[in-house]
Design a protein around this motif. Structure first.
Motif, PDB file in Angstrom:
ATOM      1  N   LEU A  61       0.826  -1.201   0.000  1.00 30.15           N
ATOM      2  CA  LEU A  61       0.000   0.000   0.000  1.00 30.15           C
ATOM      3  C   LEU A  61       0.864   1.256   0.000  1.00 30.15           C
ATOM      4  N   ALA A  62       1.866   1.273   0.831  1.00 28.13           N
ATOM      5  CA  ALA A  62       2.753   2.436   0.903  1.00 28.13           C
ATOM      6  C   ALA A  62       3.436   2.686  -0.432  1.00 28.13           C
ATOM      7  N   GLU A  63       3.943   1.622  -1.038  1.00 28.98           N
ATOM      8  CA  GLU A  63       4.626   1.758  -2.320  1.00 28.98           C
ATOM      9  C   GLU A  63       3.635   2.042  -3.444  1.00 28.98           C
ATOM     10  N   GLY A  64       2.480   1.415  -3.368  1.00 28.77           N
ATOM     11  CA  GLY A  64       1.508   1.566  -4.439  1.00 28.77           C
ATOM     12  C   GLY A  64       0.934   2.966  -4.549  1.00 28.77           C
ATOM     13  N   PHE A  65       0.749   3.651  -3.426  1.00 30.90           N
ATOM     14  CA  PHE A  65       0.197   5.003  -3.441  1.00 30.90           C
ATOM     15  C   PHE A  65       1.263   6.086  -3.566  1.00 30.90           C
ATOM     16  N   ARG A  66       2.514   5.691  -3.593  1.00 30.85           N
ATOM     17  CA  ARG A  66       3.609   6.671  -3.673  1.00 30.85           C
ATOM     18  C   ARG A  66       3.525   7.449  -4.989  1.00 30.85           C
ATOM     19  N   GLY A  67       3.550   8.780  -4.869  1.00 29.16           N
ATOM     20  CA  GLY A  67       3.555   9.640  -6.037  1.00 29.16           C
ATOM     21  C   GLY A  67       2.220   9.779  -6.746  1.00 29.16           C
ATOM     22  N   ILE A  68       1.161   9.287  -6.133  1.00 25.61           N
ATOM     23  CA  ILE A  68      -0.173   9.350  -6.742  1.00 25.61           C
ATOM     24  C   ILE A  68      -0.863  10.652  -6.347  1.00 25.61           C
ATOM     25  N   ASP A  69      -1.466  11.311  -7.317  1.00 27.89           N
ATOM     26  CA  ASP A  69      -2.216  12.539  -7.051  1.00 27.89           C
ATOM     27  C   ASP A  69      -3.691  12.268  -6.776  1.00 27.89           C
ATOM     28  N   ARG A  70      -4.304  11.401  -7.599  1.00 28.81           N
ATOM     29  CA  ARG A  70      -5.713  11.068  -7.420  1.00 28.81           C
ATOM     30  C   ARG A  70      -5.868   9.562  -7.570  1.00 28.81           C
ATOM     31  N   ALA A  71      -6.753   8.983  -6.763  1.00 23.21           N
ATOM     32  CA  ALA A  71      -6.897   7.523  -6.776  1.00 23.21           C
ATOM     33  C   ALA A  71      -8.356   7.118  -6.768  1.00 23.21           C
ATOM     34  N   LEU A  72      -8.645   6.099  -7.556  1.00 23.05           N
ATOM     35  CA  LEU A  72      -9.940   5.419  -7.514  1.00 23.05           C
ATOM     36  C   LEU A  72      -9.763   4.148  -6.694  1.00 23.05           C
ATOM     37  N   ILE A  73     -10.419   4.082  -5.551  1.00 24.84           N
ATOM     38  CA  ILE A  73     -10.418   2.870  -4.736  1.00 24.84           C
ATOM     39  C   ILE A  73     -11.658   2.068  -5.095  1.00 24.84           C
ATOM     40  N   VAL A  74     -11.438   0.965  -5.802  1.00 23.69           N
ATOM     41  CA  VAL A  74     -12.529   0.074  -6.162  1.00 23.69           C
ATOM     42  C   VAL A  74     -12.759  -0.879  -4.995  1.00 23.69           C
ATOM     43  N   SER A  75     -13.972  -0.944  -4.506  1.00 21.34           N
ATOM     44  CA  SER A  75     -14.257  -1.797  -3.347  1.00 21.34           C
ATOM     45  C   SER A  75     -13.896  -3.245  -3.661  1.00 21.34           C
ATOM     46  N   THR A  76     -13.366  -3.944  -2.682  1.00 21.41           N
ATOM     47  CA  THR A  76     -12.910  -5.313  -2.879  1.00 21.41           C
ATOM     48  C   THR A  76     -14.082  -6.285  -2.772  1.00 21.41           C
ATOM     49  N   ASP A  77     -13.791  -7.554  -3.051  1.00 19.97           N
ATOM     50  CA  ASP A  77     -14.837  -8.586  -3.003  1.00 19.97           C
ATOM     51  C   ASP A  77     -14.729  -9.466  -1.768  1.00 19.97           C
ATOM     52  N   ALA A  78     -14.043  -8.984  -0.736  1.00 19.91           N
ATOM     53  CA  ALA A  78     -13.828  -9.792   0.471  1.00 19.91           C
ATOM     54  C   ALA A  78     -15.052  -9.717   1.375  1.00 19.91           C
ATOM     55  N   ILE A  79     -16.090 -10.466   1.022  1.00 20.42           N
ATOM     56  CA  ILE A  79     -17.342 -10.413   1.781  1.00 20.42           C
ATOM     57  C   ILE A  79     -17.613 -11.710   2.522  1.00 20.42           C
ATOM     58  N   ASP A  80     -16.661 -12.644   2.493  1.00 16.86           N
ATOM     59  CA  ASP A  80     -16.885 -13.934   3.142  1.00 16.86           C
ATOM     60  C   ASP A  80     -16.688 -13.874   4.646  1.00 16.86           C
ATOM     61  N   GLN A  81     -15.961 -12.849   5.131  1.00 17.52           N
ATOM     62  CA  GLN A  81     -15.710 -12.703   6.567  1.00 17.52           C
ATOM     63  C   GLN A  81     -16.150 -11.313   7.008  1.00 17.52           C
ATOM     64  N   PRO A  82     -17.078 -11.196   7.946  1.00 14.47           N
ATOM     65  CA  PRO A  82     -17.541  -9.882   8.387  1.00 14.47           C
ATOM     66  C   PRO A  82     -16.380  -9.002   8.850  1.00 14.47           C
ATOM     67  N   GLY A  83     -16.343  -7.791   8.325  1.00 17.56           N
ATOM     68  CA  GLY A  83     -15.340  -6.825   8.741  1.00 17.56           C
ATOM     69  C   GLY A  83     -14.052  -6.852   7.942  1.00 17.56           C
ATOM     70  N   ARG A  84     -13.809  -7.925   7.197  1.00 18.91           N
ATOM     71  CA  ARG A  84     -12.542  -8.010   6.466  1.00 18.91           C
ATOM     72  C   ARG A  84     -12.431  -6.932   5.397  1.00 18.91           C
ATOM     73  N   ARG A  85     -13.507  -6.734   4.635  1.00 20.05           N
ATOM     74  CA  ARG A  85     -13.458  -5.735   3.571  1.00 20.05           C
ATOM     75  C   ARG A  85     -13.310  -4.332   4.150  1.00 20.05           C
ATOM     76  N   ALA A  86     -14.011  -4.041   5.225  1.00 14.42           N
ATOM     77  CA  ALA A  86     -13.878  -2.723   5.845  1.00 14.42           C
ATOM     78  C   ALA A  86     -12.437  -2.467   6.273  1.00 14.42           C
ATOM     79  N   ALA A  87     -11.799  -3.474   6.867  1.00 16.20           N
ATOM     80  CA  ALA A  87     -10.406  -3.320   7.279  1.00 16.20           C
ATOM     81  C   ALA A  87      -9.504  -3.063   6.077  1.00 16.20           C
ATOM     82  N   GLN A  88      -9.760  -3.761   4.975  1.00 17.28           N
ATOM     83  CA  GLN A  88      -8.979  -3.528   3.760  1.00 17.28           C
ATOM     84  C   GLN A  88      -9.126  -2.093   3.277  1.00 17.28           C
TER      85      GLN A  88
END
Length: 295
Positions: A61-88
């Protein structure tokens, strides 16, 4: 200098479509990110930068967002465990803040506030709250249910001639995935400092009975609507061998529809992209070749 724009989840269906459309809108650098950058090889071949971003890997995450001005965060598909997607999602928002990202666009769901019947609504509510509390400029896109969601049950509905539902008279403004992606790309490319929360919908809101009638018309096969309560629907879905978390999710979505949990039709797609959204009729017509047995 042109700003650098990032799309997460670029190997997924929405993310890939968003990158493709963004490339027609933005002349500056575009970065496509995925947990598995090998899946982005074709984008790299087109000159689009690729990075590894895993929402459960702080270093990426730190490396991936480095030097980025604007970002689209596409919601993940981690819905099998309650709270996992929110933490992501919260980890991604935190990384964006630390990296000095100026603006976030996020793909949320309709009306995720407390009280929503949808079992995964708390994930999106927590993410929206984190984005608003981050201090970053942002656009939150509350995307209605995809037209493509119907494909998961369309074959069974056509084969049996019956649609089991507890959605009642609730209406869904189904939106094409490509229209949601185009809206997200346009929001990311837009030169604005405004903070917005927008409902992304198709051109009409449909009851389940109306969709069933439309399917019957398009495919030339009568469809019987079988109205059940939530418990009966859960029992029927469970008897098909679906995992419990998926049964709970599907029933919660029908309940949410019945309780008015979807938005009214908006002009957001046309306003952001300049072109109107695809009608549900056109989507179903496009599926006829994929279901020849029912034609």
């Amino acid at each position: 200098m042109p700003e650098t724009l990032l799309v997460t989840g670029a190997a997924g269906q929405l993310g890939r479509l968003a990158v493709d459309h963004l490339a027609t809108l933005h002349e500056g650098p575009i970065v496509a990110a995925s947990r598995d950058p090998a899946k982005l090889a074709d984008l790299a071949a087109r000159g689009i930068a690729t990075r590894r971003i895993d929402f459960e890997d702080a270093a990426s995450l730190a490396e991936g967002f480095r030097g980025i001005d604007r970002a689209l965060i596409v919601s993940t598909d981690a819905i099998d465990q309650p709270g996992r997607r929110a933490a992501q999602h919260l980890a991604a928002v935190e990384a964006a803040v630390k990296a000095g990202v100026k603006r976030l666009v996020y793909t949320s769901m309709p009306k995720p506030e407390p009280g929503s019947a949808v079992v995964f609504a708390p994930d999106h509510h927590a993410t929206e709250q984190a984005i608003r509390g981050s201090g970053l400029a942002h656009t939150i896109l509350r995307v209605s249910w995809y037209q493509e969601n119907l494909l998961g049950s369309l074959g069974g509905i056509l084969a049996s001639g019956a649609w089991l539902t507890s959605a009642g008279e609730g209406r869904i403004p189904y939106v094409a995935r490509v229209d949601a992606a185009r809206a997200a790309a346009a929001a990311l490319a837009a030169d604005t400092a405004a903070n917005e929360t927008l409902d992304v919908t198709g051109p009409r809101a449909w009851t389940t009975a109306e969709v069933a009638a439309l399917i019957a018309q398009v495919f030339g096969k009568p469809i019987q609507l079988v109205a059940l309560d939530d418990a009966a629907l859960a029992a029927q879905l469970g008897s098909l061998g679906l995992p419990p978390f998926l049964v709970a999710m599907l029933v919660s979505m029908d309940r949410n529809t019945r309780e008015g949990g979807l938005p009214a039709v908006t002009d957001v797609v046309a306003r952001l992209t300049g072109t109107p959204p695809r009608p549900l009729e056109a989507f179903l017509q496009d599926q006829k070749a994929a279901f020849p047995v029912a034609a």
